[in-house]
Design a protein around this motif. Structure first.
Motif, PDB file in Angstrom:
ATOM      1  N   LEU A 118      42.609  -8.755  51.853  1.00 44.61           N
ATOM      2  CA  LEU A 118      42.907  -9.533  50.652  1.00 44.61           C
ATOM      3  C   LEU A 118      42.790 -11.036  50.880  1.00 44.61           C
ATOM      4  O   LEU A 118      43.214 -11.822  50.029  1.00 44.61           O
ATOM      5  CB  LEU A 118      44.327  -9.208  50.166  1.00 44.61           C
ATOM      6  N   ARG A 119      42.235 -11.450  51.988  1.00 44.83           N
ATOM      7  CA  ARG A 119      42.205 -12.864  52.357  1.00 44.83           C
ATOM      8  C   ARG A 119      41.750 -13.777  51.222  1.00 44.83           C
ATOM      9  O   ARG A 119      42.398 -14.767  50.910  1.00 44.83           O
ATOM     10  CB  ARG A 119      41.306 -13.095  53.569  1.00 44.83           C
ATOM     11  N   ASP A 120      40.643 -13.464  50.597  1.00 43.49           N
ATOM     12  CA  ASP A 120      40.075 -14.343  49.574  1.00 43.49           C
ATOM     13  C   ASP A 120      40.324 -13.868  48.152  1.00 43.49           C
ATOM     14  O   ASP A 120      39.698 -14.347  47.212  1.00 43.49           O
ATOM     15  CB  ASP A 120      38.571 -14.518  49.818  1.00 43.49           C
ATOM     16  N   CYS A 121      41.251 -12.936  47.969  1.00 42.99           N
ATOM     17  CA  CYS A 121      41.589 -12.455  46.638  1.00 42.99           C
ATOM     18  C   CYS A 121      42.528 -13.471  45.980  1.00 42.99           C
ATOM     19  O   CYS A 121      43.524 -13.883  46.570  1.00 42.99           O
ATOM     20  CB  CYS A 121      42.266 -11.089  46.739  1.00 42.99           C
ATOM     21  N   SER A 122      42.201 -13.861  44.753  1.00 39.79           N
ATOM     22  CA  SER A 122      43.031 -14.831  44.044  1.00 39.79           C
ATOM     23  C   SER A 122      43.736 -14.226  42.831  1.00 39.79           C
ATOM     24  O   SER A 122      44.688 -14.799  42.315  1.00 39.79           O
ATOM     25  CB  SER A 122      42.192 -16.029  43.603  1.00 39.79           C
ATOM     26  N   HIS A 123      43.266 -13.073  42.369  1.00 38.10           N
ATOM     27  CA  HIS A 123      43.888 -12.379  41.237  1.00 38.10           C
ATOM     28  C   HIS A 123      43.587 -10.894  41.369  1.00 38.10           C
ATOM     29  O   HIS A 123      42.448 -10.502  41.616  1.00 38.10           O
ATOM     30  CB  HIS A 123      43.342 -12.895  39.904  1.00 38.10           C
ATOM     31  N   LEU A 124      44.608 -10.082  41.185  1.00 37.85           N
ATOM     32  CA  LEU A 124      44.464  -8.637  41.321  1.00 37.85           C
ATOM     33  C   LEU A 124      44.987  -7.982  40.047  1.00 37.85           C
ATOM     34  O   LEU A 124      46.185  -8.044  39.750  1.00 37.85           O
ATOM     35  CB  LEU A 124      45.268  -8.168  42.541  1.00 37.85           C
ATOM     36  N   HIS A 125      44.089  -7.383  39.265  1.00 37.02           N
ATOM     37  CA  HIS A 125      44.498  -6.708  38.034  1.00 37.02           C
ATOM     38  C   HIS A 125      45.479  -5.599  38.394  1.00 37.02           C
ATOM     39  O   HIS A 125      45.367  -4.959  39.437  1.00 37.02           O
ATOM     40  CB  HIS A 125      43.275  -6.131  37.318  1.00 37.02           C
TER      41      HIS A 125
END
Length: 96
Positions: A38-45
């Motif tokens: 998830l390092r570069d995840c900025s939004h997770l539905h």
């Protein structure tokens, strides 16, 4: 591309929308011992989050995003499968 599915690790980047939830869920069902980066995840539905929780996925790389790191990563880690547990996604199939 917000979703990169490898042989054992899914890399989630940027904004993961509802459109990625089903391919992610399908990959999680087919992958033994899945992990998520998830390092570069900025939004997770929330649909994608539900898929990750149901699969009891392990987080291989924590998110850099402060909100995801503070609230989502601990939740995923809390529900991550131990070696003797099966993913929740398969539980309903076994019960029927």
């Amino acid at each position: 591309m917000p979703l990169q599915l490898g042989s054992r690790t899914a890399v989630l980047e940027g904004t993961v929308t509802v459109e990625e939830a089903e391919p992610l869920a399908a990959w999680l069902r087919q992958t033994a011992g899945p992990r998520v980066n998830l390092r570069d995840c900025s939004h997770l539905h929330t649909a994608a989050l539900q898929a990750l929780l149901a699969a009891r996925v392990k987080v291989s790389v924590l998110p850099a995003d402060a909100f995801l790191r503070a609230w989502v990563a601990p939740l995923l880690e809390r529900f991550a499968a131990t070696p003797d547990q099966k993913p929740l996604a398969n539980s309903s199939k076994e019960a029927s």
